[in-house]
Design a protein around this motif. Structure first.
Motif, short mmCIF file in Angstrom:
data_model
loop_
_atom_site.label_atom_id
_atom_site.label_comp_id
_atom_site.label_asym_id
_atom_site.label_seq_id
_atom_site.Cartn_x
_atom_site.Cartn_y
_atom_site.Cartn_z
N ASN A 179 0.80 -1.23 0.00
CA ASN A 179 0.00 0.00 0.00
C ASN A 179 0.83 1.28 0.00
O ASN A 179 0.30 2.36 0.24
CB ASN A 179 -0.96 0.02 1.20
CG ASN A 179 -0.22 0.00 2.53
OD1 ASN A 179 1.00 -0.07 2.57
ND2 ASN A 179 -0.97 0.06 3.63
N GLU A 180 2.13 1.19 -0.25
CA GLU A 180 2.92 2.42 -0.28
C GLU A 180 2.60 3.23 -1.53
O GLU A 180 2.30 2.68 -2.59
CB GLU A 180 4.42 2.12 -0.22
CG GLU A 180 4.93 1.27 -1.37
CD GLU A 180 5.20 -0.15 -0.92
OE1 GLU A 180 6.25 -0.70 -1.30
OE2 GLU A 180 4.36 -0.70 -0.20
N HIS A 181 2.65 4.55 -1.37
CA HIS A 181 2.34 5.44 -2.48
C HIS A 181 3.46 5.45 -3.51
O HIS A 181 3.22 5.35 -4.71
CB HIS A 181 2.07 6.85 -1.97
CG HIS A 181 0.72 7.03 -1.36
ND1 HIS A 181 0.37 6.46 -0.16
CD2 HIS A 181 -0.37 7.71 -1.79
CE1 HIS A 181 -0.88 6.78 0.13
NE2 HIS A 181 -1.35 7.53 -0.85
N ASP A 182 4.68 5.66 -3.03
CA ASP A 182 5.83 5.66 -3.94
C ASP A 182 6.26 4.23 -4.16
O ASP A 182 6.80 3.58 -3.25
CB ASP A 182 6.98 6.49 -3.35
CG ASP A 182 6.69 7.97 -3.41
OD1 ASP A 182 6.14 8.42 -4.42
OD2 ASP A 182 7.01 8.66 -2.43
N ARG A 183 6.01 3.72 -5.35
CA ARG A 183 6.30 2.32 -5.63
C ARG A 183 6.98 2.19 -6.97
O ARG A 183 6.80 3.02 -7.87
CB ARG A 183 5.02 1.49 -5.60
CG ARG A 183 3.93 2.02 -6.54
CD ARG A 183 2.66 1.18 -6.46
NE ARG A 183 2.09 1.19 -5.12
CZ ARG A 183 1.23 0.27 -4.69
NH1 ARG A 183 0.85 -0.70 -5.49
NH2 ARG A 183 0.73 0.35 -3.48
N LEU A 184 7.76 1.16 -7.10
CA LEU A 184 8.42 0.84 -8.36
C LEU A 184 8.22 -0.66 -8.58
O LEU A 184 8.80 -1.47 -7.87
CB LEU A 184 9.91 1.19 -8.30
CG LEU A 184 10.70 0.96 -9.59
CD1 LEU A 184 10.31 1.98 -10.64
CD2 LEU A 184 12.20 1.03 -9.33
N PHE A 185 7.36 -1.00 -9.53
CA PHE A 185 7.01 -2.40 -9.73
C PHE A 185 8.23 -3.26 -10.05
O PHE A 185 8.31 -4.41 -9.63
CB PHE A 185 5.97 -2.53 -10.86
CG PHE A 185 4.56 -2.41 -10.37
CD1 PHE A 185 3.87 -3.52 -9.93
CD2 PHE A 185 3.92 -1.19 -10.34
CE1 PHE A 185 2.57 -3.42 -9.47
CE2 PHE A 185 2.62 -1.07 -9.87
CZ PHE A 185 1.94 -2.20 -9.44
N ARG A 186 9.17 -2.70 -10.78
CA ARG A 186 10.37 -3.46 -11.11
C ARG A 186 11.12 -3.87 -9.85
O ARG A 186 11.61 -4.99 -9.72
CB ARG A 186 11.30 -2.62 -11.99
CG ARG A 186 10.80 -2.45 -13.41
CD ARG A 186 11.62 -1.42 -14.16
NE ARG A 186 10.78 -0.37 -14.69
CZ ARG A 186 11.21 0.60 -15.46
NH1 ARG A 186 12.48 0.66 -15.79
NH2 ARG A 186 10.38 1.52 -15.91
N GLY A 187 11.18 -2.94 -8.89
CA GLY A 187 11.85 -3.24 -7.64
C GLY A 187 11.06 -4.22 -6.79
O GLY A 187 11.63 -5.13 -6.18
N LEU A 188 9.74 -4.05 -6.73
CA LEU A 188 8.91 -4.96 -5.94
C LEU A 188 9.00 -6.38 -6.49
O LEU A 188 9.07 -7.35 -5.71
CB LEU A 188 7.44 -4.49 -5.97
CG LEU A 188 7.14 -3.17 -5.25
CD1 LEU A 188 5.67 -2.80 -5.42
CD2 LEU A 188 7.49 -3.26 -3.78
N LEU A 189 9.01 -6.52 -7.81
CA LEU A 189 9.12 -7.85 -8.40
C LEU A 189 10.49 -8.46 -8.12
O LEU A 189 10.60 -9.66 -7.88
CB LEU A 189 8.87 -7.77 -9.90
CG LEU A 189 7.41 -7.60 -10.32
CD1 LEU A 189 7.31 -7.39 -11.83
CD2 LEU A 189 6.56 -8.78 -9.90
N SER A 190 11.54 -7.63 -8.14
CA SER A 190 12.86 -8.14 -7.83
C SER A 190 12.93 -8.61 -6.38
O SER A 190 13.65 -9.55 -6.05
CB SER A 190 13.92 -7.06 -8.08
OG SER A 190 13.98 -6.72 -9.45
N TRP A 191 12.18 -7.94 -5.52
CA TRP A 191 12.17 -8.28 -4.10
C TRP A 191 11.49 -9.64 -3.84
O TRP A 191 11.90 -10.39 -2.96
CB TRP A 191 11.46 -7.18 -3.33
CG TRP A 191 11.47 -7.35 -1.85
CD1 TRP A 191 12.52 -7.18 -0.99
CD2 TRP A 191 10.36 -7.74 -1.04
NE1 TRP A 191 12.13 -7.43 0.30
CE2 TRP A 191 10.81 -7.76 0.31
CE3 TRP A 191 9.02 -8.04 -1.30
CZ2 TRP A 191 9.97 -8.10 1.37
CZ3 TRP A 191 8.19 -8.37 -0.24
CH2 TRP A 191 8.67 -8.40 1.07
#
Length: 330
Positions: A179-191
């Motif tokens: 639910n964070e506002h500042d998000r980067l899908f590329r980073g979330l997927l890498s995580w």
């Protein structure tokens, strides 16, 4: 037997010149493709990210022809990452494909993505081997950005991997929990990325069919800053190291002044030395404060827990020729 649903989420911001051509290519590579057209149901979730041109009207015209088109109309421009989030929230598919509306993500690769997913790949990423719409300077800056990002970040983000991807429903539901506002899908997927469940498709991004890129220098810099801060505290450590360096340099300069004055007895005015020292230490302090301020600013925005976006969800059903819409806050 019930067909599985493939959702295609398309982010659009001032792309009126690309919408019709994009739709033609989507249909040719989904419903009309003999290998997948009869096996799956498709829904096309167009996310209008507060466009100021006729993008929304163009999509509504297509929706009158194709009942599988859904429209998520954001009330203002919330940004690319939030637009993808909004589309993901409304997508119903067993698998969700994300792409941009500027035709830089060629729909011709969609059948290959679906084939890999059917064979067991839960995440299918794309890797851009070349971009015909950008010049050498942009490519060089992009390469340098990813090198700096991965040096500063605790989460390694693959370079040349745009937001053209397929995610299995399992990972879509998992990502909806962030639910964070500042998000980067590329980073979330890498995580979260399971390396044994990921496939990669190489492609060449063609020249733009219409319009210009919406990312200028300032937006690119803001994206770079957000990307680093979201996935690492190393910049804070860097500020600490700079402070230690400044202290070390100050000690060296102090020792030099003492030796010059008392031992060498070379009593020259120290105006230049003082100014250089003050400028150096002042720059270090301001840089450290800037880095800390960025993190505090992110915390300030996140703790408010504001909704990510506000949007109308427009489906093809209509009464007396008027589209029905469902207003929802997410």
């Amino acid at each position: 037997m019930t067909k599985k649903i493939i959702s295609i989420v398309i982010s659009a911001y001032n792309e009126e010149g690309n919408i019709e051509e994009l739709y033609k290519e989507l249909i040719n590579n989904t419903k009309k493709d003999k290998n997948i057209g009869l096996k799956y149901r498709f829904e096309y979730v167009f996310v209008n990210d507060g466009s100021g041109d006729n993008t929304l009207q163009k999509i509504k015209q297509l929706q009158k022809q194709d009942g599988d088109i859904r429209i998520v109309n954001l009330k203002r421009n919330f940004g690319h990452e939030i637009a993808m989030t909004a589309g993901m929230d409304y997508a119903l598919g067993d698998a969700v494909i994300f792409m941009d509306a500027d035709l830089q993500h060629p729909p011709v690769y969609i059948p290959q993505m679906i084939k890999l997913w059917a064979e067991g790949a839960e995440i299918v990423l794309s890797r851009r081997t070349d971009n015909l719409a950008t010049g050498y300077v942009y490519k060089l800056c992009s390469t340098m950005f990813y090198k700096i990002l991965n040096w500063l970040s605790d989460t390694k983000i693959p370079s040349k991997s745009p937001d053209f991807r397929l995610l299995d429903r399992r990972y879509v539901d998992f990502l909806k929990g962030f639910n964070e506002h500042d998000r980067l899908f590329r980073g979330l997927l890498s995580w979260i990325m399971p390396t044994d469940k990921v496939k990669i498709i190489d492609f060449i991004a063609p020249k733009r069919f219409s319009g210009k890129s919406k990312y200028n220098v300032f937006k690119s810099f803001a994206l770079a800053t957000d990307s680093i801060i979201q996935f690492s505290v190393r910049p804070l450590r860097l500020a600490t190291y700079l402070g230690l360096l400044g202290a070390f340099v100050s000690i060296i300069l102090a020792a030099y002044v003492i030796i010059e004055y008392y031992i060498i007895q070379h009593r020259t005015p120290g105006y230049a030395t003082i100014m250089v020292t003050m400028s150096f230490l002042g720059s270090v302090i301001l840089l450290a404060l800037g880095i800390i301020g960025e993190y505090i600013g992110k915390i300030h925005m996140e703790v408010k827990k504001r909704p990510l976006y506000m949007a109308d969800y427009i489906v093809a059903s209509c009464e007396n020729g008027v589209f029905k819409s469902r207003r929802e806050k997410e």
